[in-house]
Design an enzyme around this catalytic site. Structure first.
Site, PDB file in Angstrom:
ATOM      1  N   LYS A 148      97.809  12.219  53.551  1.00 37.48           N
ATOM      2  CA  LYS A 148      98.020  13.145  54.674  1.00 37.48           C
ATOM      3  C   LYS A 148      98.883  12.476  55.748  1.00 37.48           C
ATOM      4  CE  LYS A 148      93.717  15.576  53.722  1.00 37.48           C
ATOM      5  NZ  LYS A 148      92.281  15.734  54.018  1.00 37.48           N
ATOM      6  N   GLN A 158      87.974  13.299  58.120  1.00 37.75           N
ATOM      7  CA  GLN A 158      87.882  13.375  56.665  1.00 37.75           C
ATOM      8  C   GLN A 158      86.416  13.473  56.236  1.00 37.75           C
ATOM      9  OE1 GLN A 158      90.594  13.515  54.495  1.00 37.75           O
ATOM     10  NE2 GLN A 158      89.074  13.888  52.905  1.00 37.75           N
ATOM     11  N   ASP A 162      92.070  21.748  60.253  1.00 35.04           N
ATOM     12  CA  ASP A 162      91.426  21.954  58.950  1.00 35.04           C
ATOM     13  C   ASP A 162      90.809  23.351  58.854  1.00 35.04           C
ATOM     14  OD1 ASP A 162      91.643  20.045  56.991  1.00 35.04           O
ATOM     15  OD2 ASP A 162      90.033  18.772  57.751  1.00 35.04           O
TER      16      ASP A 162
END
Ligand code: NDP
Length: 295
Positions: free
Chosen positions: A53, A97, A120
């Protein structure tokens, strides 16, 4: 029928190109979009994902902040960093994460991220907006990427029966919300199946669009798919393969070779949905920077 392949790498490259243009425009107004990423612990898969990412964000000209915390980090430490990032006008997107270590409550952490920086799309405010039909809410990256793939191949889900196998908050559930929204590349009639679904094959055979996200290698077989179905395989599974250089290979949740004989379109694994997920994260981050700059 032999399916056409949906090339996730190529479609993701297009999305990334357009994000790079968006970043350049923002740069002209003195804004450098910034994605702040937090990794707690040593989970090897998470380290790989975070690295991918960050590289992808660098490549489109974004700034990244890389915060690594040890596995014993406390929830309060995590929340304090999020508060800092929430308040920092130079940070536009925040990503924690998952999974988090057992001593940390994921929900509390997700809820601490400012919804405007929740790239997200997991904050309940964004989830609520999306499920109530708001097309502007940040959407989880994987199902958002699937929709872009469908647009790309010219498949309009309107009026079609879409069957989604899996009901996780990351993939299945938001996929159902996105495909059943009113608007372009949506308006599908959606069925969501899961581990308690009776006679899964009878349901999946009704699908004109079949999205599979269960995490069980090659579990959707040709007898479960009707001729001409568009098949999207979200699954990524490692299976042992002594002949492969690493001793394993990646397969999806769909038995690719046999299902490709019946599907009209199909995504490969790897090279299908995976690259789209990261591309959509970049797209959400650029959008966040744009909106925060205009706020
Ligand atoms: P979860 O484990 O959170 O959810 C799996 C879902 O599949 C659950 O809803 C479960 O049902 C359902 N399920 C399990 N077994 C069966 C079965 N036999 N029949 C029907 N349904 C079943 O997984 P995720 O949604 O997070 O991920 C799914 C897959 O997608 C994984 O392989 C993951 O690695 C991959 N993935 C890939 C991404 C990408 O970018 N390509 C991103 C995210 C995930 P129940 O709810 O009843 O337990």
């Amino acid at each position: 029928m032999s399916a056409q392949i949906i090339d996730g790498k190529a479609i993701a490259a297009e999305v990334r190109r357009s994000v790079r243009e968006q970043v350049e425009l923002l740069n002209e107004s003195g804004i450098q979009p910034c994605l702040a990423v937090m990794l707690v612990g040593e989970n090897p898969a998470s380290r790989v994902y975070v690295g991918m990412k960050q590289r992808a964000a660098d490549e489109v000209g974004m700034r990244t902040i890389d915060k690594r915390l040890p596995p014993q980090a406390t929830q309060d430490e995590i929340l304090a960093i999020l508060d800092e990032w929430n308040a920092d006008p130079g940070v536009h997107g925040i990503l924690v994460q998952l999974p988090l270590p057992a001593q940390v409550d994921e929900r509390t952490v997700m809820e601490r991220i400012r919804p405007e920086k929740d790239v997200d799309g997991f904050h309940p405010i964004n989830v609520g907006r999306m499920t109530s039909g708001d097309r502007e809410a940040f959407r989880p990256c994987t199902p958002a990427g699937v929709q872009v793939m469908l647009e790309h191949i010219g498949f309009d889900p309107a009026g079609k029966h879409a069957v989604i196998v899996g009901r996780s908050n990351i993939v299945g559930r938001p996929m159902a919300a996105i495909l059943s929204q009113k608007g372009p590349c949506a308006n599908a009639t959606v069925t969501m199946a899961h581990s308690r679904t009776a006679d899964l094959g009878a349901i999946t055979r009704q699908a004109e669009l079949l999205v599979v996200a269960v995490g069980r290698p090659e579990s959707v077989t040709a007898d479960m798919v009707s001729e001409g179905t568009v098949v999207i395989d979200v699954g990524v599974n490692r299976v042992d393969d002594p002949s492969a250089p690493k001793g394993y290979r990646l397969v999806g949740d769909v038995a690719f070779d046999e299902v490709a004989e019946k599907a009209s379109w199909i995504t490969p694994v790897p090279g299908g949905v995976g690259p789209m997920t990261i591309a959509m994260l970049l797209s959400n981050t650029a959008t966040a920077a744009d909106r925060l700059a205009g706020a």
